[in-house]
Design a protein around this motif. Structure first.
Motif, mmCIF file in Angstrom:
data_model
loop_
_atom_site.group_PDB
_atom_site.id
_atom_site.type_symbol
_atom_site.label_atom_id
_atom_site.label_comp_id
_atom_site.label_asym_id
_atom_site.label_seq_id
_atom_site.Cartn_x
_atom_site.Cartn_y
_atom_site.Cartn_z
ATOM 1 N N SER A 1 32.315 9.711 6.131
ATOM 2 C CA SER A 1 31.764 9.081 4.922
ATOM 3 C C SER A 1 30.257 8.858 5.046
ATOM 4 O O SER A 1 29.550 8.826 4.040
ATOM 5 C CB SER A 1 32.481 7.774 4.607
ATOM 6 N N ARG A 2 29.754 8.728 6.264
ATOM 7 C CA ARG A 2 28.311 8.588 6.480
ATOM 8 C C ARG A 2 27.587 9.870 6.070
ATOM 9 O O ARG A 2 26.403 9.849 5.753
ATOM 10 C CB ARG A 2 27.992 8.298 7.955
ATOM 11 N N LEU A 3 28.292 11.003 6.131
ATOM 12 C CA LEU A 3 27.680 12.312 5.894
ATOM 13 C C LEU A 3 27.827 12.814 4.465
ATOM 14 O O LEU A 3 27.077 13.689 4.030
ATOM 15 C CB LEU A 3 28.302 13.338 6.849
ATOM 16 N N VAL A 4 28.804 12.316 3.738
ATOM 17 C CA VAL A 4 29.151 12.857 2.418
ATOM 18 C C VAL A 4 27.950 13.018 1.490
ATOM 19 O O VAL A 4 27.758 14.091 0.918
ATOM 20 C CB VAL A 4 30.274 12.032 1.753
ATOM 21 N N PRO A 5 27.105 12.006 1.292
ATOM 22 C CA PRO A 5 26.016 12.169 0.313
ATOM 23 C C PRO A 5 24.865 13.045 0.803
ATOM 24 O O PRO A 5 23.940 13.330 0.047
ATOM 25 C CB PRO A 5 25.535 10.733 0.078
ATOM 26 N N ASP A 6 24.905 13.502 2.032
ATOM 27 C CA ASP A 6 23.797 14.236 2.631
ATOM 28 C C ASP A 6 23.805 15.706 2.211
ATOM 29 O O ASP A 6 24.855 16.330 2.145
ATOM 30 C CB ASP A 6 23.904 14.133 4.161
ATOM 31 N N ALA A 7 22.634 16.272 1.945
ATOM 32 C CA ALA A 7 22.514 17.677 1.556
ATOM 33 C C ALA A 7 22.308 18.600 2.758
ATOM 34 O O ALA A 7 22.341 19.811 2.616
ATOM 35 C CB ALA A 7 21.361 17.851 0.571
ATOM 36 N N ARG A 8 22.101 18.015 3.941
ATOM 37 C CA ARG A 8 21.881 18.838 5.134
ATOM 38 C C ARG A 8 23.208 19.381 5.658
ATOM 39 O O ARG A 8 24.272 19.038 5.171
ATOM 40 C CB ARG A 8 21.198 17.998 6.216
ATOM 41 N N LYS A 9 23.134 20.210 6.676
ATOM 42 C CA LYS A 9 24.347 20.644 7.369
ATOM 43 C C LYS A 9 24.972 19.406 7.983
ATOM 44 O O LYS A 9 24.268 18.545 8.508
ATOM 45 C CB LYS A 9 24.006 21.685 8.425
ATOM 46 N N LYS A 10 26.308 19.320 7.932
ATOM 47 C CA LYS A 10 26.996 18.089 8.338
ATOM 48 C C LYS A 10 28.064 18.402 9.377
ATOM 49 O O LYS A 10 28.823 19.356 9.217
ATOM 50 C CB LYS A 10 27.648 17.434 7.120
ATOM 51 N N GLU A 11 28.110 17.542 10.413
ATOM 52 C CA GLU A 11 29.112 17.741 11.459
ATOM 53 C C GLU A 11 29.521 16.406 12.068
ATOM 54 O O GLU A 11 28.683 15.550 12.309
ATOM 55 C CB GLU A 11 28.556 18.643 12.554
ATOM 56 N N VAL A 12 30.833 16.274 12.310
ATOM 57 C CA VAL A 12 31.365 15.169 13.100
ATOM 58 C C VAL A 12 31.707 15.749 14.459
ATOM 59 O O VAL A 12 32.449 16.732 14.555
ATOM 60 C CB VAL A 12 32.628 14.549 12.467
ATOM 61 N N VAL A 13 31.148 15.168 15.520
ATOM 62 C CA VAL A 13 31.445 15.587 16.889
ATOM 63 C C VAL A 13 32.263 14.472 17.526
ATOM 64 O O VAL A 13 31.783 13.348 17.667
ATOM 65 C CB VAL A 13 30.149 15.843 17.695
ATOM 66 N N PHE A 14 33.499 14.789 17.890
ATOM 67 C CA PHE A 14 34.434 13.802 18.429
ATOM 68 C C PHE A 14 34.422 13.868 19.948
ATOM 69 O O PHE A 14 34.807 14.870 20.543
ATOM 70 C CB PHE A 14 35.832 14.091 17.882
ATOM 71 N N LEU A 15 33.958 12.788 20.596
ATOM 72 C CA LEU A 15 33.958 12.679 22.055
ATOM 73 C C LEU A 15 35.277 12.039 22.442
ATOM 74 O O LEU A 15 35.518 10.867 22.161
ATOM 75 C CB LEU A 15 32.781 11.824 22.537
ATOM 76 N N SER A 16 36.144 12.796 23.127
ATOM 77 C CA SER A 16 37.524 12.364 23.322
ATOM 78 C C SER A 16 38.099 12.838 24.647
ATOM 79 O O SER A 16 37.595 13.773 25.264
ATOM 80 C CB SER A 16 38.370 12.944 22.174
ATOM 81 N N THR A 17 39.193 12.200 25.033
ATOM 82 C CA THR A 17 39.958 12.662 26.189
ATOM 83 C C THR A 17 40.881 13.810 25.803
ATOM 84 O O THR A 17 41.487 14.430 26.650
ATOM 85 C CB THR A 17 40.834 11.527 26.752
ATOM 86 N N GLY A 18 40.989 14.072 24.497
ATOM 87 C CA GLY A 18 41.854 15.145 24.002
ATOM 88 C C GLY A 18 43.255 14.676 23.663
ATOM 89 O O GLY A 18 44.088 15.466 23.241
ATOM 90 N N THR A 19 43.525 13.386 23.837
ATOM 91 C CA THR A 19 44.849 12.837 23.538
ATOM 92 C C THR A 19 44.706 11.749 22.480
ATOM 93 O O THR A 19 43.892 10.847 22.624
ATOM 94 C CB THR A 19 45.481 12.230 24.814
ATOM 95 N N LEU A 20 45.521 11.861 21.435
ATOM 96 C CA LEU A 20 45.499 10.859 20.375
ATOM 97 C C LEU A 20 46.720 9.952 20.494
ATOM 98 O O LEU A 20 47.790 10.412 20.887
ATOM 99 C CB LEU A 20 45.520 11.531 18.999
ATOM 100 N N PRO A 21 46.588 8.687 20.100
ATOM 101 C CA PRO A 21 47.757 7.803 20.102
ATOM 102 C C PRO A 21 48.751 8.232 19.008
ATOM 103 O O PRO A 21 48.394 8.946 18.072
ATOM 104 C CB PRO A 21 47.179 6.417 19.789
ATOM 105 N N GLN A 22 50.007 7.788 19.136
ATOM 106 C CA GLN A 22 51.037 8.173 18.178
ATOM 107 C C GLN A 22 50.719 7.755 16.752
ATOM 108 O O GLN A 22 51.076 8.442 15.814
ATOM 109 C CB GLN A 22 52.392 7.598 18.591
ATOM 110 N N ASP A 23 50.053 6.651 16.579
ATOM 111 C CA ASP A 23 49.752 6.158 15.224
ATOM 112 C C ASP A 23 48.354 6.578 14.758
ATOM 113 O O ASP A 23 47.729 5.891 13.957
ATOM 114 C CB ASP A 23 49.907 4.645 15.165
ATOM 115 N N SER A 24 47.899 7.740 15.193
ATOM 116 C CA SER A 24 46.548 8.207 14.865
ATOM 117 C C SER A 24 46.312 8.454 13.388
ATOM 118 O O SER A 24 45.178 8.485 12.944
ATOM 119 C CB SER A 24 46.242 9.494 15.626
ATOM 120 N N PHE A 25 47.378 8.673 12.635
ATOM 121 C CA PHE A 25 47.234 8.975 11.214
ATOM 122 C C PHE A 25 48.002 7.958 10.375
ATOM 123 O O PHE A 25 48.662 8.294 9.407
ATOM 124 C CB PHE A 25 47.704 10.411 10.942
#
Length: 189
Positions: free
Chosen positions: A137-161
């Motif tokens: 949502s921080r990126l939505v109004p921006d006209a530039r190229k937009k990217e979310v970079v997720f720094l993670s262990t690669g494992t999500l909790p069961q209730d991630s969604f």
């Protein structure tokens, strides 16, 4: 009486291929705009994102106890990413804790590293979906190229969604032209 055009009546157009990927490199001559099947005489291509040399990046940081063990890896990734950005670019750090927060905005490498290292409490109840939604949502109004970079262990909790579903988040990113990238901090993925 003459009517003035309203900004909310001017269409924004995104061109995608059949797989939903943006088609880049199109010019004004590549479009025929019609209204009620009649060609519109005056049309103008105002902006084409692919021509932008600038980027807006949100670093989404997993705040699990497991991710806390990889602080040095997260620091190095942040240093490299932020130092590779230039004038006209921005970076935000979003901490995906129990209640995700924006912990930094700017281009200072030391400040971004500090925000990644300590920008939110560690918890087994960290919220991926809420964190991703805030980062995007921080990126939505921006006209530039937009990217979310997720720094993670690669494992999500069961209730991630729990609040936002996987498909809903993927559509939100795609509809707003936001690229999602994963950096696996433990290097095993």
């Amino acid at each position: 009486p003459m009517s003035r055009p309203r900004a909310d009546t001017i269409p924004a157009v995104t061109v995608e291929d059949r797989l939903g990927r943006p088609v880049v490199g199109l010019s004004e001559s590549g479009f025929q705009v019609t209204e009620n099947h009649v060609p519109v005489a005056e049309r103008r291509l105002v902006f084409s994102t692919h021509q932008s040399r600038n980027a807006a990046v949100s670093l989404l940081v997993e705040r699990s106890p497991e991710a806390a063990r990889f602080g040095e890896s997260a620091d190095e990734v942040t240093r490299r990413l932020v130092s590779g950005l230039g004038t006209g670019d921005t970076v935000s750090v979003v901490s995906a804790g129990v209640s995700p927060v924006v912990s930094y905005e700017g281009l200072s490498v030391p400040d971004a590293v500090a925000a990644v290292r300590s920008g939110g409490g560690v918890s087994r109840g960290w919220k991926f979906d809420l964190g991703l939604r805030l980062a995007a949502s921080r990126l939505v109004p921006d006209a530039r190229k937009k990217e979310v970079v997720f720094l993670s262990t690669g494992t999500l909790p069961q209730d991630s969604f729990e609040t936002y579903g996987l498909v809903e988040l993927a559509q939100y990113l795609r509809n707003n032209g936001i690229v999602f990238s994963l950096v696996d901090l433990d290097g095993s993925g």
